[in-house]
Design an enzyme around this catalytic site. Structure first.
Site, PDB file in Angstrom:
ATOM      1  N   SER B  83      28.996  -4.109  82.057  1.00 15.42           N
ATOM      2  CA  SER B  83      29.064  -5.165  83.049  1.00 15.42           C
ATOM      3  C   SER B  83      27.810  -5.172  83.922  1.00 15.42           C
ATOM      4  CB  SER B  83      30.344  -4.999  83.872  1.00 15.42           C
ATOM      5  OG  SER B  83      30.585  -6.140  84.645  1.00 15.42           O
ATOM      6  N   ASP B 205      36.973 -13.056  77.709  1.00 18.59           N
ATOM      7  CA  ASP B 205      36.671 -12.246  78.888  1.00 18.59           C
ATOM      8  C   ASP B 205      36.584 -13.195  80.081  1.00 18.59           C
ATOM      9  OD1 ASP B 205      35.581 -10.728  80.909  1.00 18.59           O
ATOM     10  OD2 ASP B 205      34.032  -9.804  79.658  1.00 18.59           O
ATOM     11  N   HIS B 233      37.619  -7.341  79.722  1.00 18.36           N
ATOM     12  CA  HIS B 233      36.243  -7.086  80.146  1.00 18.36           C
ATOM     13  C   HIS B 233      35.827  -5.641  79.889  1.00 18.36           C
ATOM     14  CE1 HIS B 233      32.668  -7.883  82.448  1.00 18.36           C
ATOM     15  NE2 HIS B 233      32.950  -6.963  83.351  1.00 18.36           N
TER      16      HIS B 233
END
Lengths: 310, 253
Positions: B83, B205, B233
């Site tokens: 991320s 996601d 995610h």
């Protein structure tokens, strides 16, 4: 002995909490009657729709960042504050507990409780906390500044220089430390009064503040003593800075005789293990020599000897 | 640091968690030397090193990561970032290119905001609400109130070692990290990448949509995009075997 009521007397539909079960794709597979009431959506609309439908975008991020990672590793997640979107579009704060099915970890059981009443308390607490935080920050700023010159004070200078030392070691850089003392400052105060003395300090403080760039330090170390520290390529690189310090002194106005300064310098080699004290002392000795030699000059201590720096 | 191997993987956790988020992936990474760490303010890190100013921007976290790589004197490692760490890692790699050979981005997003011509997925008010949610979720931690009130954990006696538990994060630092993560726009960084990048995208996601992964892929000078048929995610946690296999083939290990 109380009589045990029949099992079908009780139903999950009667509990005052929303109960949901979701599958791997986060689709709602089960919802009790309270879920339909609390979420303001008919049960057959809830069933089959994605969990994301009932969460605000922020709550979705929170789920993806905290709740699902926890469920994937720990199998449960307790007392999470989230916001749901009701069928009418209204938002409502809730407290959520979730756990995974022991036999099928893709199935997640959720219990969702209303948190509207505690929301008010929470808001009060948060605004008090934010106020305290702002006050603490401004106190911290006050405690680290010298209010006359606006420069950092002695304690903060020391702390910042210690930080600069570790940063310089990582970058393999030399640090120049300069101690500056206003010449005959006592005479300025005695002759003109403390107001003029303060004015000299204020003017110098403003000049010094303009001179330093990011990551360079200018502080008021004591009465008429200032300290500077900067990462330097070498001795030569500091000459212009040193010259500007003397020029700043001569630019001071409002004093009957010219203001001059004496400066002591020391260069800390990279990765030398020298602490703040280790670099302060030689700079102080050099300053003392500059004073002894008649003031209005810069001296530097190098290899144990004090030599002129101009 | 764990494991043995010629190739080193630096696993950089994302927002909201700490290095324990890699523990489901680790068993699939035999033959790699693995570097695990917690960002300042997360997990078992020394919270005294947290600086409200430095860590208000992702660059501050990138400097932390750079210092770790420097301390370990890494050369030619593979950076795996989840991320927001994909971007933090990219900053670190641009600043010290010799330390890395390539980068793996797991569910990256350079900007979570919807901006003209770019669909980050969220409006500013959503992200502001997120910051508020962070607050609400940490208010109850009585023992955390002291550093939270001072807001200056860096040099006060009040600061303490964080308890070791999954995703343990100090409230003040979590909020600062959240602001740095979700209210920033680092799209301009992507075209400056100097290493080959593998982009791992989850098919569904909500946080980093496939269109965001595509944007990342299109903007990077050298990249490969792999979409994994998954929900959520956290690909490295939900699909660790596929992620490990893709990392392995990408690094030719």
């Amino acid at each position: 002995m109380p009589e045990h009521p029949q099992g079908d007397r009780f139903s999950v539909d009667l509990f005052p909490v929303s109960c949901l079960a979701t599958d791997k794709a986060r689709r709602i597979r089960f919802a009790n009657a309270q879920a339909a009431v609390q979420l303001g959506r008919p049960r057959d609309e809830l069933l089959g729709s994605s969990l994301e439908v009932i969460l605000t975008p922020a709550a979705q991020i929170f789920c993806d960042s905290f709740v699902f990672p926890l469920l994937l590793t720990e199998g449960r997640c307790d007392e999470v504050a989230l916001t749901v979107t009701r069928g009418c579009g209204e938002r409502a704060p809730v407290i959520v507990n979730a756990c995974t099915d022991a036999d099928d970890p893709d199935i997640v059981y959720w219990s969702i409780m209303s948190a509207e009443k505690r929301e008010k308390l929470q808001e009060d607490l948060l605004s008090s906390r934010n106020l305290l935080q702002r006050q603490a920050q401004s106190l911290q700023k006050l405690a680290s500044r010298d209010d006359l010159t606006g420069l950092v004070n002695r304690r903060e200078s020391t702390r910042l220089i210690e930080q600069l030392i570790s940063a310089a070691d990582r970058a393999d850089a030399t640090i120049a430390v300069l101690l500056l003392d206003i010449d005959h400052f006592k005479a300025i105060n005695d002759t003109h009064g403390h107001q003029i003395g303060d004015n000299v300090l204020r003017q110098l403080g403003a000049c010094f503040a303009d001179m330093v760039r990011l990551h360079e330090i200018a502080g008021r170390y004591g009465g008429e003593e200032f300290i500077f520290a900067l990462a330097a390529e070498g001795v030569e690189a500091v000459r212009p800075f040193n010259a500007r310090l003397h020029a700043a002194a001569s630019s001071v106005t409002g004093c009957a005789f010219p203001v001059t300064v004496s400066i002591g310098l020391y260069f800390r080699p990279p990765r030398s293990n020298q602490t703040f004290d280790d670099i302060f002392k030689p700079a102080d000795r050099a300053l003392y020599r500059a004073k002894a030699l008649g003031r209005n000059r810069s001296m530097m201590e190098r290899d144990g000897a004090v030599v002129p720096f101009a | 640091m764990r494991g043995e191997g010629d190739q080193t993987l630096v696993l950089a956790h994302g927002f909201g968690c700490d290095q324990t988020m890699w523990r489901l992936l680790e068993p699939h990474l035999d033959g790699f030397r693995i570097v695990l760490f917690d960002y300042t303010g997360c997990g078992g890190s020394d919270i005294r090193a947290f600086d409200l100013e430095r860590h208000a921007r992702l660059e501050g976290f990138a400097e932390d990561l750079g210092e770790i790589c420097e301390a370990l004197d890494l050369k030619g490692a593979t950076l795996v970032g989840h991320s927001v760490s994909s971007l933090i890692g990219l900053m670190t790699a641009i600043a010290a290119p010799e330390r890395f050979e390539n980068i793996v981005m797991v569910c990256p997003s350079p900007c979570f905001l919807n901006l003209p011509g770019y669909d980050g997925g969220f409006e500013r008010r959503d992200l502001e609400e997120l910051i508020d949610l962070m607050d609400r979720n940490y208010m109850g931690w009585a023992h955390q109130l002291a550093p939270l009130v001072t807001g200056q954990a860096a040099d006060t006696e009040l600061s303490m070692e964080l308890e070791r538990s999954f995703c343990s994060t100090d409230p003040m630092t979590a909020k600062t990290f959240a602001e740095a993560t979700f209210l920033s726009d680092h799209r301009d960084l992507l075209c400056r990448a100097v290493h080959p990048v593998l982009v791992l995208q989850s098919a569904r996601d909500a946080l980093a949509a496939p269109s965001v992964g595509q944007h990342v892929h299109d903007s990077l000078p050298q990249s490969r995009l792999e979409v994994i048929d998954a929900d959520g995610h956290c690909l490295h946690m939900s699909h660790p075997a596929s992620v490990a296999q893709l990392i392995r083939s990408f690094t030719n290990a």
